[in-house]
Design a protein around this motif. Structure first.
Motif, PDB file in Angstrom:
ATOM      1  N   PRO A  85      44.616  36.221  49.971  1.00  0.00           N
ATOM      2  CA  PRO A  85      43.421  35.935  50.149  1.00  0.00           C
ATOM      3  C   PRO A  85      43.204  34.424  49.779  1.00  0.00           C
ATOM      4  O   PRO A  85      44.007  33.858  48.693  1.00  0.00           O
ATOM      5  CB  PRO A  85      42.710  36.875  49.047  1.00  0.00           C
ATOM      6  CG  PRO A  85      43.548  37.124  47.965  1.00  0.00           C
ATOM      7  CD  PRO A  85      44.895  37.315  48.772  1.00  0.00           C
ATOM      8  N   TYR A 142      39.199  40.560  55.889  1.00  0.00           N
ATOM      9  CA  TYR A 142      38.798  41.379  54.941  1.00  0.00           C
ATOM     10  C   TYR A 142      38.133  40.560  54.022  1.00  0.00           C
ATOM     11  O   TYR A 142      38.670  39.298  53.894  1.00  0.00           O
ATOM     12  CB  TYR A 142      40.010  42.033  54.371  1.00  0.00           C
ATOM     13  CG  TYR A 142      40.791  42.965  55.067  1.00  0.00           C
ATOM     14  CD1 TYR A 142      42.335  42.886  54.919  1.00  0.00           C
ATOM     15  CD2 TYR A 142      40.555  43.676  56.118  1.00  0.00           C
ATOM     16  CE1 TYR A 142      43.186  43.658  55.772  1.00  0.00           C
ATOM     17  CE2 TYR A 142      41.240  44.734  56.662  1.00  0.00           C
ATOM     18  CZ  TYR A 142      42.541  44.383  56.675  1.00  0.00           C
ATOM     19  OH  TYR A 142      43.522  45.431  57.297  1.00  0.00           O
ATOM     20  N   LYS A 188      34.669  45.254  48.252  1.00  0.00           N
ATOM     21  CA  LYS A 188      35.226  44.748  49.508  1.00  0.00           C
ATOM     22  C   LYS A 188      34.834  45.166  50.836  1.00  0.00           C
ATOM     23  O   LYS A 188      34.315  46.266  50.681  1.00  0.00           O
ATOM     24  CB  LYS A 188      37.051  45.148  49.224  1.00  0.00           C
ATOM     25  CG  LYS A 188      37.198  46.730  49.313  1.00  0.00           C
ATOM     26  CD  LYS A 188      38.571  46.954  48.729  1.00  0.00           C
ATOM     27  CE  LYS A 188      38.627  48.520  48.862  1.00  0.00           C
ATOM     28  NZ  LYS A 188      39.846  48.729  48.142  1.00  0.00           N
ATOM     29  N   PHE A 232      36.063  40.174  49.885  1.00  0.00           N
ATOM     30  CA  PHE A 232      36.131  40.481  48.768  1.00  0.00           C
ATOM     31  C   PHE A 232      35.214  39.862  47.953  1.00  0.00           C
ATOM     32  O   PHE A 232      34.852  38.556  47.923  1.00  0.00           O
ATOM     33  CB  PHE A 232      37.607  40.448  47.915  1.00  0.00           C
ATOM     34  CG  PHE A 232      38.504  41.046  48.880  1.00  0.00           C
ATOM     35  CD1 PHE A 232      39.285  40.493  49.802  1.00  0.00           C
ATOM     36  CD2 PHE A 232      38.985  42.232  48.669  1.00  0.00           C
ATOM     37  CE1 PHE A 232      40.274  40.817  50.533  1.00  0.00           C
ATOM     38  CE2 PHE A 232      40.118  43.054  49.526  1.00  0.00           C
ATOM     39  CZ  PHE A 232      40.622  42.252  50.356  1.00  0.00           C
ATOM     40  N   LEU A 273      36.548  46.165  54.330  1.00  0.00           N
ATOM     41  CA  LEU A 273      37.806  46.254  55.204  1.00  0.00           C
ATOM     42  C   LEU A 273      37.342  46.424  56.609  1.00  0.00           C
ATOM     43  O   LEU A 273      37.940  45.796  57.489  1.00  0.00           O
ATOM     44  CB  LEU A 273      38.692  47.395  54.615  1.00  0.00           C
ATOM     45  CG  LEU A 273      38.857  47.144  53.111  1.00  0.00           C
ATOM     46  CD1 LEU A 273      39.853  48.316  52.746  1.00  0.00           C
ATOM     47  CD2 LEU A 273      39.780  45.801  52.993  1.00  0.00           C
ATOM     48  N   LEU A 321      38.021  43.334  40.635  1.00  0.00           N
ATOM     49  CA  LEU A 321      37.352  43.274  42.125  1.00  0.00           C
ATOM     50  C   LEU A 321      35.980  44.333  41.955  1.00  0.00           C
ATOM     51  O   LEU A 321      36.000  45.297  41.355  1.00  0.00           O
ATOM     52  CB  LEU A 321      38.415  44.362  42.825  1.00  0.00           C
ATOM     53  CG  LEU A 321      37.937  44.810  44.281  1.00  0.00           C
ATOM     54  CD1 LEU A 321      37.852  43.523  45.178  1.00  0.00           C
ATOM     55  CD2 LEU A 321      38.937  45.854  44.707  1.00  0.00           C
ATOM     56  N   PHE A 380      33.384  35.381  42.379  1.00  0.00           N
ATOM     57  CA  PHE A 380      34.492  34.632  43.513  1.00  0.00           C
ATOM     58  C   PHE A 380      34.372  35.620  44.593  1.00  0.00           C
ATOM     59  O   PHE A 380      34.468  36.784  44.578  1.00  0.00           O
ATOM     60  CB  PHE A 380      35.637  34.566  42.682  1.00  0.00           C
ATOM     61  CG  PHE A 380      35.873  33.700  41.825  1.00  0.00           C
ATOM     62  CD1 PHE A 380      35.931  34.101  40.618  1.00  0.00           C
ATOM     63  CD2 PHE A 380      36.197  32.283  41.937  1.00  0.00           C
ATOM     64  CE1 PHE A 380      35.916  33.193  39.246  1.00  0.00           C
ATOM     65  CE2 PHE A 380      36.270  31.356  40.910  1.00  0.00           C
ATOM     66  CZ  PHE A 380      36.025  31.836  39.494  1.00  0.00           C
ATOM     67  N   TYR A 422      34.838  39.316  43.594  1.00  0.00           N
ATOM     68  CA  TYR A 422      35.616  39.584  42.212  1.00  0.00           C
ATOM     69  C   TYR A 422      34.566  39.165  41.208  1.00  0.00           C
ATOM     70  O   TYR A 422      33.851  37.857  41.418  1.00  0.00           O
ATOM     71  CB  TYR A 422      36.940  38.690  42.192  1.00  0.00           C
ATOM     72  CG  TYR A 422      37.916  39.731  42.750  1.00  0.00           C
ATOM     73  CD1 TYR A 422      38.082  39.160  44.145  1.00  0.00           C
ATOM     74  CD2 TYR A 422      38.957  40.426  42.332  1.00  0.00           C
ATOM     75  CE1 TYR A 422      39.401  39.680  44.935  1.00  0.00           C
ATOM     76  CE2 TYR A 422      39.981  40.911  43.060  1.00  0.00           C
ATOM     77  CZ  TYR A 422      40.317  40.496  44.426  1.00  0.00           C
ATOM     78  OH  TYR A 422      41.314  41.085  45.122  1.00  0.00           O
ATOM     79  N   SER A 460      40.818  37.470  53.185  1.00  0.00           N
ATOM     80  CA  SER A 460      42.013  37.595  53.354  1.00  0.00           C
ATOM     81  C   SER A 460      42.284  38.004  55.043  1.00  0.00           C
ATOM     82  O   SER A 460      41.406  38.658  55.749  1.00  0.00           O
ATOM     83  CB  SER A 460      42.660  38.767  52.658  1.00  0.00           C
ATOM     84  OG  SER A 460      44.116  39.082  53.292  1.00  0.00           O
TER      85      SER A 460
END
Lengths: 117, 114
Positions: B102, B32, B49, B34, B51, B46, B90, B36, B94
């Motif tokens: 993560p 996964y 993302k 992400f 998934l 957040l 950032f 941020y 994960s």
């Protein structure tokens, strides 16, 4: 509104003293985390807890200690054994301790900036 | 073990110009991904993302990121930036198995000039 409260926002400590950073959440989240942030280093995991009365060391646990006596609270103690404690500390939480946590991402507090003087 | 590399520590750009913040990851399993955002003296929020499913994901404030499995990348883009986009960004990865905790990249500071 639900969220994570970190206190204090700024903290000064003399060398050789222990200090405790507070983290409280009212999101009913199971899992809570402590990260340390230094300029140019990103976030490094100190400790995490996925259930009350249980916690695990992260990548940089030396010189730190935690407790998880209540679901809402996950305080971090920076001990005198931590060689370079000056940093920005972030607390985070997620809903569950399973892959569902990844579906929602982390909720972060606003951080505590610790300075050793 | 998973790892994340953000190739640029700082990206200066003029207002209304396009921007791309680069992120590459390494993992032996499915992941996964992400992004941020962190404003000064605040925690992380957040942004978006990935998934599964569509490889292009979007945020509500005009950012988008594309998952490229062959290049193990998840670059963040915005066609026209605003002064208010100035922040630290950032990237995080994960793994879909294991603890799901993560790993974060070192961050990219986006500086938008008027």
């Amino acid at each position: 509104d639900g969220g994570i409260t970190q206190s204090p926002k700024y903290l000064f400590r003399k060398e050789g003293q222990n200090v405790t950073l507070s983290c409280e959440q009212n999101l009913n989240h199971d899992a809570m985390y402590w990260y340390r942030q230094d300029p140019g280093q990103g976030l490094r995991l100190i400790y995490y807890s996925q259930i009350v009365n249980d916690f695990q060391k992260g990548d940089i646990a030396e010189g730190y200690s935690v407790s998880r006596e209540k679901k809402e609270s996950f305080p971090l103690t920076v001990t005198s054994a931590q060689k370079n404690p000056t940093a920005f500390y972030l607390c985070a939480s997620t809903g569950t301790r399973s892959k569902t946590s990844s579906y929602y991402g982390y909720t972060f507090g606003s951080g505590t900036r610790l300075t050793v003087v | 073990a998973q790892s994340v590399t953000q190739l640029d520590s700082q990206v200066p750009v003029f207002e209304e110009a396009p921007v791309e913040l680069r992120c590459n990851y390494s993992s032996s399993v499915s992941v996964y991904l992400f992004w941020y955002v962190q404003y000064p003296n605040q925690g992380l929020q957040l942004l978006l993302k990935y998934l599964s499913g569509s490889t292009l994901v979007e945020s509500i404030n005009g950012f988008e990121a594309e998952f490229n499995k062959s290049q193990t990348s998840f670059h963040l883009r915005k066609p026209s930036v605003h002064i208010s986009d100035t922040a630290e960004y950032f990237c995080a990865v994960s793994e879909t198995g294991g603890s799901y905790i993560p790993t974060f990249g070192r961050g990219t500071s986006l500086i938008v000039h008027p």
